[in-house]
Motif scaffolding. Sequence first.
Motif, PDB file in Angstrom:
ATOM      1  N   MET A   1       0.713  -1.233  -0.010  1.00  0.00           N
ATOM      2  CA  MET A   1       0.030   0.035   0.041  1.00  0.00           C
ATOM      3  C   MET A   1       0.997   1.289  -0.040  1.00  0.00           C
ATOM      4  N   LYS A   2       1.885   1.151   0.792  1.00  0.00           N
ATOM      5  CA  LYS A   2       2.690   2.380   0.964  1.00  0.00           C
ATOM      6  C   LYS A   2       3.523   2.842  -0.729  1.00  0.00           C
ATOM      7  N   GLN A   3       3.695   1.622  -1.175  1.00  0.00           N
ATOM      8  CA  GLN A   3       4.417   1.874  -2.437  1.00  0.00           C
ATOM      9  C   GLN A   3       3.274   2.793  -3.500  1.00  0.00           C
ATOM     10  N   PHE A   4       2.172   1.868  -3.430  1.00  0.00           N
ATOM     11  CA  PHE A   4       1.167   2.523  -4.187  1.00  0.00           C
ATOM     12  C   PHE A   4       0.828   4.266  -3.908  1.00  0.00           C
ATOM     13  N   ILE A   5       0.987   4.471  -2.583  1.00  0.00           N
ATOM     14  CA  ILE A   5       0.488   5.696  -2.237  1.00  0.00           C
ATOM     15  C   ILE A   5       1.634   6.845  -2.664  1.00  0.00           C
ATOM     16  N   ASP A   6       2.984   6.213  -2.669  1.00  0.00           N
ATOM     17  CA  ASP A   6       4.286   6.901  -3.178  1.00  0.00           C
ATOM     18  C   ASP A   6       3.899   7.067  -4.707  1.00  0.00           C
ATOM     19  N   ASP A   7       3.496   5.938  -5.490  1.00  0.00           N
ATOM     20  CA  ASP A   7       3.341   6.331  -6.980  1.00  0.00           C
ATOM     21  C   ASP A   7       2.677   7.339  -7.264  1.00  0.00           C
ATOM     22  N   ILE A   8       1.163   7.562  -6.294  1.00  0.00           N
ATOM     23  CA  ILE A   8       0.207   8.388  -6.452  1.00  0.00           C
ATOM     24  C   ILE A   8       0.959   9.970  -6.198  1.00  0.00           C
ATOM     25  N   ARG A   9       1.865  10.088  -5.083  1.00  0.00           N
ATOM     26  CA  ARG A   9       2.433  11.357  -4.787  1.00  0.00           C
ATOM     27  C   ARG A   9       3.510  11.533  -6.013  1.00  0.00           C
ATOM     28  N   GLN A  10       4.208  10.829  -6.241  1.00  0.00           N
ATOM     29  CA  GLN A  10       5.230  11.131  -7.508  1.00  0.00           C
ATOM     30  C   GLN A  10       4.322  11.663  -8.686  1.00  0.00           C
ATOM     31  N   LYS A  11       3.295  10.983  -9.134  1.00  0.00           N
ATOM     32  CA  LYS A  11       2.416  11.506 -10.068  1.00  0.00           C
ATOM     33  C   LYS A  11       1.904  12.809  -9.872  1.00  0.00           C
ATOM     34  N   GLN A  12       1.605  13.061  -8.563  1.00  0.00           N
ATOM     35  CA  GLN A  12       1.103  14.527  -8.435  1.00  0.00           C
ATOM     36  C   GLN A  12       2.308  15.394  -8.632  1.00  0.00           C
ATOM     37  N   ARG A  13       3.601  14.893  -8.153  1.00  0.00           N
ATOM     38  CA  ARG A  13       4.720  15.766  -8.442  1.00  0.00           C
ATOM     39  C   ARG A  13       4.905  15.888  -9.950  1.00  0.00           C
ATOM     40  N   PHE A  14       4.694  14.807 -10.758  1.00  0.00           N
ATOM     41  CA  PHE A  14       5.018  14.951 -11.789  1.00  0.00           C
ATOM     42  C   PHE A  14       4.109  15.847 -12.560  1.00  0.00           C
ATOM     43  N   TYR A  15       2.703  15.949 -12.391  1.00  0.00           N
ATOM     44  CA  TYR A  15       1.976  16.932 -13.183  1.00  0.00           C
ATOM     45  C   TYR A  15       2.319  18.433 -12.543  1.00  0.00           C
ATOM     46  N   GLN A  16       2.807  18.491 -11.502  1.00  0.00           N
ATOM     47  CA  GLN A  16       3.148  19.781 -10.872  1.00  0.00           C
ATOM     48  C   GLN A  16       4.268  20.503 -11.526  1.00  0.00           C
ATOM     49  N   SER A  17       5.310  19.416 -11.846  1.00  0.00           N
ATOM     50  CA  SER A  17       6.448  19.777 -12.636  1.00  0.00           C
ATOM     51  C   SER A  17       6.258  20.060 -14.116  1.00  0.00           C
ATOM     52  N   GLN A  18       4.957  19.803 -14.557  1.00  0.00           N
ATOM     53  CA  GLN A  18       4.399  20.206 -16.049  1.00  0.00           C
ATOM     54  C   GLN A  18       3.619  21.446 -16.018  1.00  0.00           C
ATOM     55  N   GLY A  19       3.551  21.978 -14.770  1.00  0.00           N
ATOM     56  CA  GLY A  19       2.687  23.345 -14.700  1.00  0.00           C
ATOM     57  C   GLY A  19       1.551  23.186 -14.361  1.00  0.00           C
ATOM     58  N   PHE A  20       0.951  22.003 -13.831  1.00  0.00           N
ATOM     59  CA  PHE A  20      -0.405  21.514 -13.395  1.00  0.00           C
ATOM     60  C   PHE A  20      -0.490  21.482 -12.079  1.00  0.00           C
ATOM     61  N   TYR A  21      -1.239  22.364 -11.245  1.00  0.00           N
ATOM     62  CA  TYR A  21      -1.424  21.860  -9.849  1.00  0.00           C
ATOM     63  C   TYR A  21      -2.499  20.805  -9.762  1.00  0.00           C
ATOM     64  N   THR A  22      -2.027  19.779  -9.049  1.00  0.00           N
ATOM     65  CA  THR A  22      -3.001  18.488  -8.908  1.00  0.00           C
ATOM     66  C   THR A  22      -3.059  18.088  -7.728  1.00  0.00           C
ATOM     67  N   SER A  23      -4.235  17.988  -7.176  1.00  0.00           N
ATOM     68  CA  SER A  23      -4.255  17.294  -5.714  1.00  0.00           C
ATOM     69  C   SER A  23      -4.119  15.851  -5.770  1.00  0.00           C
ATOM     70  N   PHE A  24      -3.990  15.313  -4.523  1.00  0.00           N
ATOM     71  CA  PHE A  24      -3.515  13.888  -4.334  1.00  0.00           C
ATOM     72  C   PHE A  24      -4.793  13.238  -5.099  1.00  0.00           C
ATOM     73  N   LEU A  25      -6.273  13.718  -4.924  1.00  0.00           N
ATOM     74  CA  LEU A  25      -7.254  13.072  -5.387  1.00  0.00           C
ATOM     75  C   LEU A  25      -7.456  12.856  -6.664  1.00  0.00           C
ATOM     76  N   ARG A  26      -6.930  13.970  -7.226  1.00  0.00           N
ATOM     77  CA  ARG A  26      -7.180  14.191  -8.882  1.00  0.00           C
ATOM     78  C   ARG A  26      -5.946  13.274  -9.498  1.00  0.00           C
TER      79      ARG A  26
END
Length: 168
Positions: A1-26
């Motif tokens: 479960m921790k790995q999956f949550i880390d995956d989502i947090r990294q996806k959130q950071r990836f989108y933000q690095s592309q200029g899109f604010y993204t919440s964890f839920l999004r």
Amino acid sequence: MKQFIDDIRQKQRFYQSQGFYTSFLRALSSDGTLAVMLYRLTGFFIKYRLSPLAWLTHKFNVLATGCVIGVRAKFDTGFILLHPIGVVINSKVQGGRNVVIESGVVIGDEKGQAPVLGDNVFIGSGAKVIGGISIGSNAKVGANAVVVKDVPENTTVVGIPAKEIVRK
């Protein structure tokens, strides 16, 4: 479960690095998340020798997302599938942290050898990475590139066969 949550947090950071604010839920509800979740669940079942359940989650992943990730493929935390349709990853593939894969990517075995991906690797849409090669950390593989030779760290490759882009 921790790995999956880390995956989502990294996806959130990836989108933000592309200029899109993204919440964890999004990030959780975005394309590709279901495929990663089912891949992590399949790995959990394999780890605890629950092969029938692993087979079921693997098959459901294929049917629901159009993505085939081998049941023994290993990716560290921060694994992101931006668009899972057409992605095929062999069971022997090993991936580091923060690997980002776009749609239509094939990472496959040749003569019993499969690729090893470093940390912070990006693989563009339609790329093919084949055989017992390594993709170094911080490397980028361009869209539709065909990679059949090692890619050094901090390198971008494009074309068929893939060649390093020389920056001036």
